[in-house]
Design an enzyme around this catalytic site. Sequence first.
Site, PDB file in Angstrom:
ATOM      1  N   GLY A  26       0.857  -1.188   0.000  1.00 26.84           N
ATOM      2  CA  GLY A  26       0.000   0.000   0.000  1.00 26.84           C
ATOM      3  C   GLY A  26       0.891   1.235   0.000  1.00 26.84           C
ATOM      4  O   GLY A  26       2.050   1.175  -0.394  1.00 26.84           O
ATOM      5  N   ARG A  27       0.320   2.343   0.477  1.00 19.67           N
ATOM      6  CA  ARG A  27       1.091   3.590   0.507  1.00 19.67           C
ATOM      7  C   ARG A  27       2.362   3.439   1.331  1.00 19.67           C
ATOM      8  O   ARG A  27       3.435   3.867   0.924  1.00 19.67           O
ATOM      9  CB  ARG A  27       0.265   4.704   1.142  1.00 19.67           C
ATOM     10  CG  ARG A  27      -0.970   5.118   0.400  1.00 19.67           C
ATOM     11  CD  ARG A  27      -1.639   6.207   1.231  1.00 19.67           C
ATOM     12  NE  ARG A  27      -2.855   6.709   0.648  1.00 19.67           N
ATOM     13  CZ  ARG A  27      -4.045   6.135   0.808  1.00 19.67           C
ATOM     14  NH1 ARG A  27      -4.164   5.030   1.510  1.00 19.67           N
ATOM     15  NH2 ARG A  27      -5.121   6.674   0.258  1.00 19.67           N
ATOM     16  N   ILE A  28       2.233   2.828   2.522  1.00 14.83           N
ATOM     17  CA  ILE A  28       3.404   2.727   3.409  1.00 14.83           C
ATOM     18  C   ILE A  28       4.427   1.759   2.817  1.00 14.83           C
ATOM     19  O   ILE A  28       5.629   2.012   2.850  1.00 14.83           O
ATOM     20  CB  ILE A  28       2.970   2.324   4.840  1.00 14.83           C
ATOM     21  CG1 ILE A  28       2.027   3.393   5.412  1.00 14.83           C
ATOM     22  CG2 ILE A  28       4.179   2.159   5.760  1.00 14.83           C
ATOM     23  CD1 ILE A  28       1.314   3.006   6.707  1.00 14.83           C
ATOM     24  N   THR A  85       5.238  -3.469  11.535  1.00 15.34           N
ATOM     25  CA  THR A  85       4.741  -2.170  12.007  1.00 15.34           C
ATOM     26  C   THR A  85       3.271  -2.000  11.603  1.00 15.34           C
ATOM     27  O   THR A  85       2.760  -0.881  11.590  1.00 15.34           O
ATOM     28  CB  THR A  85       5.581  -1.001  11.424  1.00 15.34           C
ATOM     29  OG1 THR A  85       5.655  -1.143  10.008  1.00 15.34           O
ATOM     30  CG2 THR A  85       6.974  -0.969  12.015  1.00 15.34           C
ATOM     31  N   ARG A 108      -0.039  -4.602  12.233  1.00 15.97           N
ATOM     32  CA  ARG A 108      -0.874  -4.989  13.367  1.00 15.97           C
ATOM     33  C   ARG A 108      -0.350  -6.313  13.916  1.00 15.97           C
ATOM     34  O   ARG A 108       0.111  -7.176  13.152  1.00 15.97           O
ATOM     35  CB  ARG A 108      -2.338  -5.158  12.946  1.00 15.97           C
ATOM     36  CG  ARG A 108      -3.094  -3.859  12.702  1.00 15.97           C
ATOM     37  CD  ARG A 108      -3.332  -3.040  13.973  1.00 15.97           C
ATOM     38  NE  ARG A 108      -4.133  -1.856  13.740  1.00 15.97           N
ATOM     39  CZ  ARG A 108      -3.667  -0.650  13.414  1.00 15.97           C
ATOM     40  NH1 ARG A 108      -2.360  -0.467  13.266  1.00 15.97           N
ATOM     41  NH2 ARG A 108      -4.495   0.370  13.245  1.00 15.97           N
ATOM     42  N   GLU A 159      -2.439  -4.976  23.071  1.00 16.82           N
ATOM     43  CA  GLU A 159      -1.666  -3.780  23.422  1.00 16.82           C
ATOM     44  C   GLU A 159      -2.353  -3.038  24.554  1.00 16.82           C
ATOM     45  O   GLU A 159      -3.580  -2.937  24.550  1.00 16.82           O
ATOM     46  CB  GLU A 159      -1.528  -2.878  22.198  1.00 16.82           C
ATOM     47  CG  GLU A 159      -0.741  -3.551  21.094  1.00 16.82           C
ATOM     48  CD  GLU A 159      -0.556  -2.679  19.847  1.00 16.82           C
ATOM     49  OE1 GLU A 159      -1.087  -1.552  19.814  1.00 16.82           O
ATOM     50  OE2 GLU A 159       0.106  -3.144  18.915  1.00 16.82           O
ATOM     51  N   HIS A 196       4.021   0.732  19.599  1.00 15.51           N
ATOM     52  CA  HIS A 196       3.097   1.194  18.549  1.00 15.51           C
ATOM     53  C   HIS A 196       3.265   2.701  18.284  1.00 15.51           C
ATOM     54  O   HIS A 196       2.335   3.481  18.490  1.00 15.51           O
ATOM     55  CB  HIS A 196       1.642   0.875  18.935  1.00 15.51           C
ATOM     56  CG  HIS A 196       0.735   0.789  17.732  1.00 15.51           C
ATOM     57  ND1 HIS A 196      -0.319  -0.083  17.650  1.00 15.51           N
ATOM     58  CD2 HIS A 196       0.723   1.480  16.560  1.00 15.51           C
ATOM     59  CE1 HIS A 196      -0.941   0.071  16.497  1.00 15.51           C
ATOM     60  NE2 HIS A 196      -0.315   1.027  15.811  1.00 15.51           N
TER      61      HIS A 196
END
Length: 320
Positions: free
Chosen positions: A156-158, A236, A238, A267, A286
């Site tokens: 995706g974008r990341i 980074t 989930r 978390e 996170h």
Amino acid sequence: MKRKVYVTRKLPDVIVERLSETCEIRMWEEEERPVPREVLEEEIKDVDGLYCLLTEQIDAPLLDRADKLKVIANMAVGYNNIDIDAAKERGVTVTNTPGVLTETTADLTFSLLMATARRIPEASEYLRNGEWKTWSPMQLTGQDIHGATLGIIGLGRIGEAVAKRAKGFDMKVLYHNRSQNREAEGRLELHYTELHTLLRESDFVCVLTPFTPETKNMIDKEELDRMKESAIIINTARGGIVNEKALYDALKEKSIWAAGLDVFEEEPVSLNHPLLSLPNLVTLPHIGSASIATRMKMADLAATNLLDVLAGGDPPNKVV
Ligand code: DGY
């Protein structure tokens, strides 16, 4: 009459002021403790809008209490904390905050990759603990980043932004994604592979796919077994995407070399979690998108989404 909005965590003043211009705001005022479920169950009863974080589970029983609710504005790009189908069935719009956090999250992903490969937290502790007695040939040696092969799961974008960074380190970049992206392949010199090929050939595997029922435990024992002994996995995205028990076993048995995790299945992670006992794990709480500028942009974008829906318009980032 002003619309009623509940905000589930203390927000920066400038965002509260912006929301307050047209809405009546109630807010959970604590920064370090999430709103208790019973408080949220009461607060949601008569609001038109909910401004929430990834720490709140917005499920069907909660939505059943929210007769007037029109919009849930999640201050995160991921929205696995929200039952999207339940929101859709009840005619509630859900929005998220993509785009504004892409580069910052890619920076952190790459930082974690580098910190893990070069054992930076461990080396820093070594010095502070007074263990540094001399320089020695193989002392605190790690893995090279430059020229290595990076496998990106989820382009995706990341994922694309991480690939761009990798090119600056002369890395070969493989990717696996639900669909092949030939345009990005040409632009960023990427190579599409099947998941198993990516795992077998990569020196670094970065997990950047959304968390969905399909990606839950996508990286399990079988997948970890396919990785090189010298390989490093970075997550980074989930926590639930990488099976934590299988990861623990792989790191303990050294069937892979190390892992860098910014996310956990639960978390905040318990200090008794077995993974935290391992020296070949670098962990963070996170903080992928945690730069001041980016968190302000996310907070502002969530506000825009919420206000647009309440004003009867189309928000920039509608999920459903
Ligand atoms: C998100 O936005 O989904 C991240 O996990 C927090 O920035």
